[in-house]
Design a protein around this motif. Sequence first.
Motif, short mmCIF file in Angstrom:
data_model
loop_
_atom_site.label_atom_id
_atom_site.label_comp_id
_atom_site.label_asym_id
_atom_site.label_seq_id
_atom_site.Cartn_x
_atom_site.Cartn_y
_atom_site.Cartn_z
N MET A 1 40.24 72.65 -1.71
CA MET A 1 40.23 73.81 -0.82
C MET A 1 39.51 74.98 -1.48
SD MET A 1 44.12 73.44 0.74
CE MET A 1 43.86 74.70 2.00
N LEU A 2 38.57 75.56 -0.74
CA LEU A 2 37.73 76.66 -1.22
C LEU A 2 38.03 77.90 -0.38
CD1 LEU A 2 34.44 74.56 -1.34
CD2 LEU A 2 35.96 75.04 -3.25
N HIS A 3 38.53 78.94 -1.02
CA HIS A 3 39.05 80.09 -0.29
C HIS A 3 37.95 81.03 0.21
CE1 HIS A 3 38.32 82.80 -3.68
NE2 HIS A 3 38.90 81.94 -4.50
N GLU A 4 38.38 82.00 1.00
CA GLU A 4 37.51 83.00 1.61
C GLU A 4 37.06 84.04 0.59
OE1 GLU A 4 40.03 85.81 4.05
OE2 GLU A 4 41.55 84.39 3.35
N GLY A 5 36.28 85.02 1.06
CA GLY A 5 35.72 86.03 0.19
C GLY A 5 36.73 86.98 -0.42
N LEU A 6 37.93 87.08 0.14
CA LEU A 6 39.00 87.86 -0.46
C LEU A 6 40.21 86.99 -0.75
CD1 LEU A 6 38.93 91.23 1.54
CD2 LEU A 6 38.23 90.83 -0.82
N PHE B 1 49.89 76.75 3.59
CA PHE B 1 49.01 75.82 4.31
C PHE B 1 48.66 74.59 3.47
CE2 PHE B 1 45.11 74.34 6.40
CZ PHE B 1 45.56 74.27 7.72
N PRO B 2 48.41 74.72 2.16
CA PRO B 2 48.15 73.51 1.37
C PRO B 2 49.31 72.51 1.41
CG PRO B 2 47.43 75.45 0.16
CD PRO B 2 48.20 75.94 1.35
N GLU B 3 50.54 73.01 1.34
CA GLU B 3 51.70 72.12 1.40
C GLU B 3 51.78 71.43 2.76
OE1 GLU B 3 52.40 74.73 -2.03
OE2 GLU B 3 51.73 75.09 0.02
N LYS B 4 51.54 72.17 3.83
CA LYS B 4 51.56 71.57 5.16
C LYS B 4 50.47 70.52 5.31
CE LYS B 4 53.51 75.57 7.59
NZ LYS B 4 53.25 76.66 8.59
N LEU B 5 49.30 70.81 4.74
CA LEU B 5 48.19 69.86 4.83
C LEU B 5 48.50 68.61 4.02
CD1 LEU B 5 45.34 69.23 5.80
CD2 LEU B 5 44.45 70.50 3.84
N GLN B 6 49.13 68.77 2.86
CA GLN B 6 49.48 67.61 2.06
C GLN B 6 50.47 66.71 2.80
OE1 GLN B 6 52.26 66.25 0.17
NE2 GLN B 6 50.77 64.69 -0.43
N GLN B 7 51.46 67.32 3.41
CA GLN B 7 52.47 66.56 4.14
C GLN B 7 51.86 65.86 5.36
OE1 GLN B 7 55.52 69.45 5.01
NE2 GLN B 7 56.02 69.76 2.85
N GLY C 1 46.02 64.14 -1.79
CA GLY C 1 46.25 65.14 -2.81
C GLY C 1 45.50 66.41 -2.44
N ILE C 2 46.05 67.56 -2.78
CA ILE C 2 45.43 68.84 -2.45
C ILE C 2 45.17 69.60 -3.75
CG2 ILE C 2 45.60 70.98 -1.15
CD1 ILE C 2 45.66 68.54 0.65
N PHE C 3 43.93 70.01 -3.95
CA PHE C 3 43.58 70.83 -5.11
C PHE C 3 43.08 72.17 -4.61
CE2 PHE C 3 40.83 72.56 -8.37
CZ PHE C 3 41.60 72.40 -9.51
N THR D 1 45.32 74.45 14.11
CA THR D 1 44.35 74.22 13.05
C THR D 1 44.70 73.00 12.23
OG1 THR D 1 43.93 76.61 12.95
CG2 THR D 1 43.23 75.29 11.06
N LEU D 2 45.98 72.87 11.88
CA LEU D 2 46.43 71.73 11.08
C LEU D 2 46.22 70.43 11.84
CD1 LEU D 2 47.79 70.87 8.42
CD2 LEU D 2 49.98 71.05 9.62
#
Length: 272
Positions: free
Chosen positions: A34-39, A48-54, A59-61, A249-250
């Motif tokens: 996962m690559l975050h936004e400008g801020l 959101f990473p935990e929800k995406l992993q589930q 694996g989520i990095f 989104t998920l």
Amino acid sequence: MTNLTPTGFLSIGTASLEYKWLAPPAADAPTIVMLHEGLGSVGLWSDFPEKLQQASGAGIFVYSRAGYGQSSPVALPRPLDYMQREALDVLPKLLDLIGFKRGLLLGHSDGASIATIYAGAHQDHRLSGLVLIAPHFIVEDISIKSIAAIKATFETTDLKTKLARWHKDVDNAFYGWNGAWLDPKFRDWDISDYLAYIRVPVLVVQGADDQYGTLLQVEIAQEECYCPVDVKIVSGAGHSPHREAPAATLEAIEQFAGAALRDDQGLQGRAA
């Protein structure tokens, strides 16, 4: 380095980058980077990473780029090609360092642009797809207007205090991003050429009410890409649909990830 602790720091060049790793490890399942936004930062992804992993079983990095979160600060002003430098110089080293074997890049805003540049510049056989949330391929008037407005907000309201929760050097994070985008020369920034060289499926997720970009960005992806491009327009969401409409989104990302990674026996989520 494949046996990462759940949280910590990676050294790339002179930078120390904070990260969070959600199991399973890269040796056992695909990985979504996962690559975050400008801020953004690790923390600003919230849960959101935990929800995406589930949802995905992958694996989520997640990591904070230099200048953000708890990572090392950067020299200001940032070079106007800072996203190209991240995609061409830093991200390849990071993927190798974490033992990335197969998976997706998921980027939001600046992160989506970085993912686009990486995939267009590297024919990386490990990459199975891209998820681009509110991507920028060119600079629009609406982008500059909103970024100028948030500068005024940062300097006159409690926004700086709020962002300081997520960045150890909040001025470095804010002005590194804001200063580059508001430089008059940045108006010519254009990464659309990279789209034609992407060879993996792409999902573009765009908030219907995005205050930083219009559907022109989606149209550019559809016109320039030779690879399959799925599009999810999220109603009732602005520039951050994963925060403003997380369920929709998920679901879109889960379905896309399931299709892109369906040959991976290690994927054990509902999307498998």
